[in-house]
Design a protein around this motif. Structure first.
Motif, PDB file in Angstrom:
ATOM      1  N   ILE A   7      37.344 -16.237 -64.779  1.00 27.38           N
ATOM      2  CA  ILE A   7      35.904 -16.369 -64.557  1.00 27.38           C
ATOM      3  C   ILE A   7      35.613 -16.269 -63.075  1.00 27.38           C
ATOM      4  CG2 ILE A   7      33.923 -17.905 -64.808  1.00 27.38           C
ATOM      5  CD1 ILE A   7      35.368 -19.135 -67.214  1.00 27.38           C
ATOM      6  N   GLY A   8      34.611 -15.479 -62.724  1.00 27.28           N
ATOM      7  CA  GLY A   8      34.342 -15.260 -61.311  1.00 27.28           C
ATOM      8  C   GLY A   8      32.897 -15.471 -60.929  1.00 27.28           C
ATOM      9  N   LEU A   9      32.666 -15.352 -59.621  1.00 25.23           N
ATOM     10  CA  LEU A   9      31.329 -15.407 -59.049  1.00 25.23           C
ATOM     11  C   LEU A   9      31.060 -14.090 -58.339  1.00 25.23           C
ATOM     12  CD1 LEU A   9      31.339 -18.919 -57.300  1.00 25.23           C
ATOM     13  CD2 LEU A   9      30.261 -18.356 -59.474  1.00 25.23           C
ATOM     14  N   ALA A  10      29.801 -13.710 -58.289  1.00 21.05           N
ATOM     15  CA  ALA A  10      29.414 -12.516 -57.541  1.00 21.05           C
ATOM     16  C   ALA A  10      27.936 -12.617 -57.228  1.00 21.05           C
ATOM     17  CB  ALA A  10      29.715 -11.249 -58.338  1.00 21.05           C
ATOM     18  N   GLU A  11      27.478 -11.707 -56.395  1.00 24.38           N
ATOM     19  CA  GLU A  11      26.080 -11.676 -55.993  1.00 24.38           C
ATOM     20  C   GLU A  11      25.492 -10.329 -56.370  1.00 24.38           C
ATOM     21  OE1 GLU A  11      23.950 -13.732 -52.187  1.00 24.38           O
ATOM     22  OE2 GLU A  11      25.357 -12.122 -51.742  1.00 24.38           O
ATOM     23  N   VAL A  12      24.266 -10.340 -56.923  1.00 27.18           N
ATOM     24  CA  VAL A  12      23.567  -9.101 -57.265  1.00 27.18           C
ATOM     25  C   VAL A  12      22.156  -9.158 -56.693  1.00 27.18           C
ATOM     26  CG1 VAL A  12      24.881  -8.670 -59.380  1.00 27.18           C
ATOM     27  CG2 VAL A  12      22.763 -10.008 -59.497  1.00 27.18           C
ATOM     28  N   PHE A  13      21.600  -7.978 -56.423  1.00 30.43           N
ATOM     29  CA  PHE A  13      20.230  -7.881 -55.927  1.00 30.43           C
ATOM     30  C   PHE A  13      19.357  -7.213 -56.985  1.00 30.43           C
ATOM     31  CE2 PHE A  13      22.463  -8.349 -51.899  1.00 30.43           C
ATOM     32  CZ  PHE A  13      21.614  -9.224 -51.208  1.00 30.43           C
ATOM     33  N   ILE A  14      18.111  -7.704 -57.104  1.00 27.81           N
ATOM     34  CA  ILE A  14      17.144  -7.121 -58.036  1.00 27.81           C
ATOM     35  C   ILE A  14      16.528  -5.881 -57.396  1.00 27.81           C
ATOM     36  CG2 ILE A  14      15.032  -7.513 -59.357  1.00 27.81           C
ATOM     37  CD1 ILE A  14      17.268  -9.254 -60.303  1.00 27.81           C
ATOM     38  N   MET A  15      16.589  -4.750 -58.099  1.00 29.89           N
ATOM     39  CA  MET A  15      16.025  -3.506 -57.581  1.00 29.89           C
ATOM     40  C   MET A  15      14.498  -3.507 -57.715  1.00 29.89           C
ATOM     41  SD  MET A  15      18.427  -1.569 -56.437  1.00 29.89           S
ATOM     42  CE  MET A  15      17.833   0.130 -56.521  1.00 29.89           C
ATOM     43  N   PRO A  16      13.774  -2.763 -56.843  1.00 32.41           N
ATOM     44  CA  PRO A  16      12.302  -2.740 -56.897  1.00 32.41           C
ATOM     45  C   PRO A  16      11.755  -2.241 -58.228  1.00 32.41           C
ATOM     46  CG  PRO A  16      13.087  -1.827 -54.816  1.00 32.41           C
ATOM     47  CD  PRO A  16      14.303  -2.011 -55.687  1.00 32.41           C
ATOM     48  N   ASN A  17      12.431  -1.265 -58.847  1.00 33.87           N
ATOM     49  CA  ASN A  17      11.934  -0.702 -60.103  1.00 33.87           C
ATOM     50  C   ASN A  17      12.584  -1.335 -61.323  1.00 33.87           C
ATOM     51  OD1 ASN A  17      14.428   0.332 -59.554  1.00 33.87           O
ATOM     52  ND2 ASN A  17      13.965   2.431 -60.220  1.00 33.87           N
ATOM     53  N   SER A  18      13.212  -2.481 -61.146  1.00 37.84           N
ATOM     54  CA  SER A  18      13.917  -3.132 -62.248  1.00 37.84           C
ATOM     55  C   SER A  18      12.941  -3.674 -63.283  1.00 37.84           C
ATOM     56  CB  SER A  18      14.784  -4.268 -61.699  1.00 37.84           C
ATOM     57  OG  SER A  18      15.328  -5.030 -62.758  1.00 37.84           O
ATOM     58  N   LYS A  19      13.368  -3.604 -64.531  1.00 38.19           N
ATOM     59  CA  LYS A  19      12.551  -4.170 -65.612  1.00 38.19           C
ATOM     60  C   LYS A  19      12.545  -5.694 -65.578  1.00 38.19           C
ATOM     61  CE  LYS A  19      16.407  -4.074 -68.892  1.00 38.19           C
ATOM     62  NZ  LYS A  19      16.955  -3.465 -70.119  1.00 38.19           N
ATOM     63  N   LEU A  20      13.390  -6.290 -64.733  1.00 36.11           N
ATOM     64  CA  LEU A  20      13.476  -7.742 -64.623  1.00 36.11           C
ATOM     65  C   LEU A  20      12.400  -8.329 -63.715  1.00 36.11           C
ATOM     66  CD1 LEU A  20      17.357  -8.031 -64.149  1.00 36.11           C
ATOM     67  CD2 LEU A  20      16.080  -8.347 -66.272  1.00 36.11           C
ATOM     68  N   VAL A  21      11.782  -7.513 -62.872  1.00 35.01           N
ATOM     69  CA  VAL A  21      10.803  -8.002 -61.905  1.00 35.01           C
ATOM     70  C   VAL A  21       9.621  -8.641 -62.625  1.00 35.01           C
ATOM     71  CG1 VAL A  21       9.189  -7.319 -60.078  1.00 35.01           C
ATOM     72  CG2 VAL A  21      11.484  -6.326 -60.163  1.00 35.01           C
ATOM     73  N   ASN A  22       9.235  -9.824 -62.140  1.00 32.91           N
ATOM     74  CA  ASN A  22       8.103 -10.607 -62.672  1.00 32.91           C
ATOM     75  C   ASN A  22       8.363 -11.179 -64.058  1.00 32.91           C
ATOM     76  OD1 ASN A  22       6.425 -10.373 -60.402  1.00 32.91           O
ATOM     77  ND2 ASN A  22       5.703  -8.346 -61.074  1.00 32.91           N
ATOM     78  N   ARG A  23       9.607 -11.170 -64.499  1.00 35.55           N
ATOM     79  CA  ARG A  23       9.969 -11.810 -65.765  1.00 35.55           C
ATOM     80  C   ARG A  23      10.810 -13.031 -65.469  1.00 35.55           C
ATOM     81  NH1 ARG A  23      12.468  -7.430 -69.741  1.00 35.55           N
ATOM     82  NH2 ARG A  23      12.166  -9.155 -71.223  1.00 35.55           N
ATOM     83  N   THR A  24      10.646 -14.063 -66.286  1.00 33.98           N
ATOM     84  CA  THR A  24      11.477 -15.251 -66.110  1.00 33.98           C
ATOM     85  C   THR A  24      12.866 -14.959 -66.661  1.00 33.98           C
ATOM     86  OG1 THR A  24      10.916 -16.203 -68.260  1.00 33.98           O
ATOM     87  CG2 THR A  24       9.467 -16.745 -66.390  1.00 33.98           C
ATOM     88  N   ILE A  25      13.824 -15.809 -66.269  1.00 30.23           N
ATOM     89  CA  ILE A  25      15.197 -15.616 -66.727  1.00 30.23           C
ATOM     90  C   ILE A  25      15.280 -15.753 -68.241  1.00 30.23           C
ATOM     91  CG2 ILE A  25      17.517 -16.624 -66.627  1.00 30.23           C
ATOM     92  CD1 ILE A  25      16.956 -17.298 -63.697  1.00 30.23           C
ATOM     93  N   ILE A  26      14.473 -16.672 -68.799  1.00 26.56           N
ATOM     94  CA  ILE A  26      14.468 -16.849 -70.254  1.00 26.56           C
ATOM     95  C   ILE A  26      13.883 -15.622 -70.932  1.00 26.56           C
ATOM     96  CG2 ILE A  26      13.448 -18.150 -72.161  1.00 26.56           C
ATOM     97  CD1 ILE A  26      13.647 -20.653 -70.526  1.00 26.56           C
ATOM     98  N   ASP A  27      12.727 -15.137 -70.423  1.00 30.82           N
ATOM     99  CA  ASP A  27      12.073 -13.978 -71.033  1.00 30.82           C
ATOM    100  C   ASP A  27      12.925 -12.708 -70.907  1.00 30.82           C
ATOM    101  OD1 ASP A  27       9.951 -15.552 -71.693  1.00 30.82           O
ATOM    102  OD2 ASP A  27       8.739 -15.007 -69.935  1.00 30.82           O
ATOM    103  N   ALA A  28      13.680 -12.636 -69.823  1.00 31.15           N
ATOM    104  CA  ALA A  28      14.512 -11.441 -69.606  1.00 31.15           C
ATOM    105  C   ALA A  28      15.775 -11.456 -70.450  1.00 31.15           C
ATOM    106  CB  ALA A  28      14.882 -11.338 -68.130  1.00 31.15           C
TER     107      ALA A  28
END
Length: 618
Positions: A331-352
Motif C-alpha cells: 500500500i502506498g501514498l502518492a500525490e495527484v493534481f486535478i486537471m482544469p477540464n476534469s469531470k471531478l471539478v466542483n463535485r464533492t468526493i462523495i458525489d464523484a
C-alpha cells in the motif's frame, strides 16, 4: 603484400582492442554494445569461430555474476544490508574519525559478499543522513565510500576480477582460489585505504562546493509526503468478536456517512514465522469485515471516539512503523493534481464516487498552500487541487492513464521498489550464510551454490517475483564481461598474450620477479583507467600466467596482482560504477578523483608489490 603482412591476426586483435578501449574511454557508446561489436569484429575477421566468440555467455563466472546480482537484490530488498549498516554506523556517535573508519569498514564488509554498486547504492543515503546530522560535509565520506566498496576484496565473490583470475588458474591446471584466499590481501588494502584516504579526504574533500541549489525532483518520497501532509499515527480500532459488523462490507456499514470518518485500511491476521503478523488491505466498498480485523481510520478525534464508544470497540496501542503510518510493501501514498477540464471539478468526493472510480482513498487536500485533512467527504474539488491518495501501488500507478482528470506526480512503482520487506531479513541472512558455507566447504561448485541461493531468494519471497529478480541483474555488466571474454581467447590464440608476456619478461625479468610483478600490476592498473576492471582482468590474467611460467616462478602473486590492480582503480570517475555513482551526490569534479584517487592508486600499487610475495611467495 605489405598490407597483408601488417594485418596479421595478432595485429588485427590489437587494433580491435585499441578501438574498443577508445570507445570505452569516450563513453558515448554503451560499454556492452562496444563489447558485442568487438566480439563480432573478431568473428568477421576470422580470428575466432562463432563457438569461441560466444563461449563467454556460458562461462561459469558470468553465470555466477548473474546469480550474485539476484542474491544481492534479495539482501537489499529485505532491508538486511541497511539494517546492519544502520546499527553499526550508530556506534560512530559524534566522532568524525570514528564515523569515517566505520563507513569504510561497513562498506567493505558488505561489498565482500554483494555487488559493490549495490553496496554503494544502499549505503549512500545512510551516510549522507548521518553526515548531515553530524554537521559534516557528505563530500568527505562519499568518495571514500565508493573506494571502500572496491577495497572489500575479502572474498572470492567480492568482485568479478577475483573470480576471473581463479578461473584462469584452474583452466591452466593450478589449484583454484578458495573463498577466503583474498582475505589477507583485502585486509591490507583496506588498512592502506583507510589511512591514506583519511588524510587525503580531509585535505581535498572537506570543503563543500555546493552552489546552494537543490536538484529538482521528479516526485516526492514517501517520507516527504508523510511530513508535508503532517500525517501522524492513525488510530487502529479493534473490532470486538461479537460485533454486528462482522460479515458485512464497508458499503453496507456506511461508516463514512454515519460517523464522518474514513476507513483507509483493514488489518487482517497474518502468517507465521518470518511472515507479517498482519496483512493490510486497502479499504474499499466491497471490503468484508471479519473476526480479528483492525480498522485503520482517519478523521477528527471526536468522531473517532464516538464511533468507538457506540460500537463498543477499543483503540489499540500501536507502534508507528519504521517506514511510516502504513505498511508500504503493498500500500502506498502518492500525490495527484486535478486537471482544469476534469469531470471531478466542483463535485464533492462523495458525489464523484472517488473510491469506486479510482480504487484509492483521499487522505488530504492541498489548496493554496493550505492543507485540509478532515471532513473531506463533502469537500468540493477545485481545478489545481493536490490530493494525497492512498491505495495499492498498482491502483496508484493506473492513475497515470487518467490524465483527462488527474495528473500523477512522480513514479509510484519506483517508490514501491524502494520499500524493503523487513520481516524477510532473517530469511535473506540465512540464505546468504548457507551460500557462503557451501562455497567455503566446496559442498557444491561455487556457481551452483550461488544459483541455488538466487532461486531461494525468489522462492522464499525475499524478492517478490522473477521479474524483480531480473530487474536486479545489471545486464550491461553481464554482456560486457561475456562479450570481452573472447578477447582474452583471441589474445592467446594469436600469440598477443605471449608477445606481451615475453616483452614484460624480456624487459623486466632480468631485474627479478619483483620488477616483473610491478610491470604486471601497473600494466593492469593503467588499462583499468580506460576500460572496465572485468575486461582488464580478462586480458591480463593469461598474460600474468604466461609471465610466471616464462620466468619459472609461482603464478599466484601475479594473479593476485591482476585481481587487485583491476579493482583498485580510483583516478577516474568512470573506471568503476561506484565511482560514477557518488560523483553527482558528492558534487565532485574530475580533478577531485585525480587529487584523491591517483595518489591512493599509486600507494596501493607500491604496497601490493611489496606485500603480495610475502603472502604468496614466488
Amino acid at each position: 603484400m605489405l598490407l597483408a603482412q601488417f594485418f596479421t591476426p595478432m595485429n588485427v586483435t590489437l587494433i580491435i582492442l585499441l578501438a574498443s578501449s577508445i570507445f570505452f574511454m569516450r563513453g558515448k557508446i554503451r560499454s556492452d554494445l562496444v563489447a558485442i561489436c568487438a566480439l563480432l569484429a573478431l568473428v568477421i575477421t576470422g580470428i575466432l569461430s562463432p563457438t569461441e566468440a560466444l563461449s563467454g555467455f556460458s562461462n561459469p563466472v558470468v553465470i555466477m555474476m548473474i546469480g550474485l546480482f539476484v542474491v544481492g537484490g534479495g539482501i537489499f530488498r529485505t532491508g538486511l544490508a541497511k539494517l546492519i549498516s544502520s546499527k553499526i554506523l550508530r556506534l560512530a556517535g559524534e566522532s568524525e574519525t570514528r564515523l569515517f573508519v566505520l563507513v569504510m569498514l561497513v562498506t567493505a564488509s558488505i561489498g565482500a559478499f554483494v555487488s559493490n554498486t549495490g553496496t554503494v547504492a544502499v549505503m549512500m543515503p545512510i551516510v549522507v543522513s548521518i553526515a548531515v546530522s553530524a554537521k559534516i560535509s557528505p563530500r568527505r565520506f562519499l568518495m571514500p565510500l565508493a573506494f571502500a566498496s572496491s577495497m572489500g576484496i575479502l572474498t572470492l565473490i567480492a568482485t568479478p576480477p577475483n573470480m576471473i583470475v581463479s578461473n584462469e588458474l584452474e583452466k591452466n591446471g593450478y589449484d583454484a582460489l578458495s573463498f577466503f584466499s583474498f582475505t589477507p590481501v583485502g585486509l591490507v588494502c583496506l588498512a592502506v585505504g583507510i589511512i591514506v584516504l583519511y588524510f587525503l579526504s580531509k585535505i581535498f574533500l572537506s570543503k563543500d562546493d555546493s552552489d546552494g541549489q537543490e536538484n529538482k525532483k521528479s516526485g516526492k518520497s514517501l517520507d516527504d509526503l508523510t511530513n508535508e501532509y503532517q500525517l501522524h499515527k492513525l488510530p487502529h480500532i479493534v473490532i470486538s468478536d461479537d460485533s454486528d459488523m462482522i460479515g458485512k462490507t464497508l458499503k453496507e456499514l456506511k461508516i463514512s456517512n454515519n460517523y464522518n470518518i474514513s476507513v483507509v485500511t483493514v488489518e487482517k491476521p497474518g502468517g507465521g514465522r518470518f511472515r507479517k503478523n498482519v496483512n493490510e488491505v486497502v479499504a474499499g466498498p466491497n471490503t468484508l469485515i471479519e473476526k480479528g480485523d483492525v480498522l485503520v481510520c482517519y478523521g477528527k478525534k471526536g468522531n473517532i471516539n464516538r464511533f468507538v464508544e457506540e460500537q463498543g470497540f477499543k483503540i489499540a496501542e500501536t507502534v508507528e512503523k519504521e517506514t511510516g503510518i502504513f505498511d508500504f510493501e503493498e500500500i502506498g501514498l502518492a500525490e495527484v493534481f486535478i486537471m482544469p477540464n476534469s469531470k471531478l471539478v466542483n463535485r464533492t468526493i462523495i458525489d464523484a464516487h472517488f473510491r469506486d472510480e479510482f480504487n484509492v482513498n483521499i487522505l488530504g487536500i492541498q489548496r493554496d498552500n493550505e492543507y485540509k485533512m478532515t471532513d473531506l467527504q463533502k469537500e468540493k474539488l477545485h481545478s489545481g487541487d493536490a490530493l494525497l491518495i492512498q491505495g495499492t501501488w498498482t491502483d496508484i500507478a493506473d492513475l497515470g492513464d487518467r490524465q483527462d482528470d488527474l495528473v500523477l506526480v512522480g513514479q509510484p512503482l519506483k517508490e514501491a521498489a524502494k520499500v524493503t520487506i523487513n520481516y524477510k531479513a532473517p530469511v535473506a541472512a540465512t540464505i546468504m550464510v548457507l551460500m557462503v558455507i557451501a562455497m567455503v566447504t566446496n559442498i557444491v561448485a561455487p556457481v551452483i551454490a550461488v544459483m541455488c541461493a538466487a532461486v531461494l531468494m525468489v522462492a522464499t519471497g525475499c524478492l517478490r517475483n522473477m521479474e524483480e529478480a531480473y530487474k536486479n541483474i545489471n545486464w550491461e555488466s553481464v554482456v560486457l564481461i561475456a562479450g570481452m571474454m573472447p578477447m582474452a581467447v583471441a589474445f592467446e590464440k594469436t600469440g598477443a598474450a605471449a608477445l606481451i608476456s615475453d616483452t614484460l619478461v624480456g624487459g623486466l625479468g632480468t631485474y627479478g620477479p619483483y620488477a616483473l610483478l610491478a610491470g604486471v600490476y601497473f600494466g593492469t592498473s593503467i588499462l583499468t583507467m580506460f576500460i572496465s576492471n572485468s575486461a582488464t582482468a580478462l586480458l591480463f590474467a593469461p598474460i600474468g600466467i604466461q609471465a610466471a611460467v616464462n620466468m619459472q616462478v609461482s603464478p599466484y602473486p601475479f594473479m593476485f596482482a591482476v585481481a587487485v590492480a583491476a579493482s583498485m582503480c580510483f583516478a577516474s570517475p568512470f573506471s568503476t560504477p561506484p565511482n560514477a555513482l557518488v560523483m553527482s551526490a558528492g558534487r565532485y569534479k574530475f580533478i577531485d578523483y585525480i587529487k584523491v584517487g591517483l595518489p591512493l592508486q599509486l600507494i596501493m600499487g607500491i604496497v601490493m608489490i611489496l606485500v603480495l610475495p610475502l603472502l604468496f611467495p614466488f
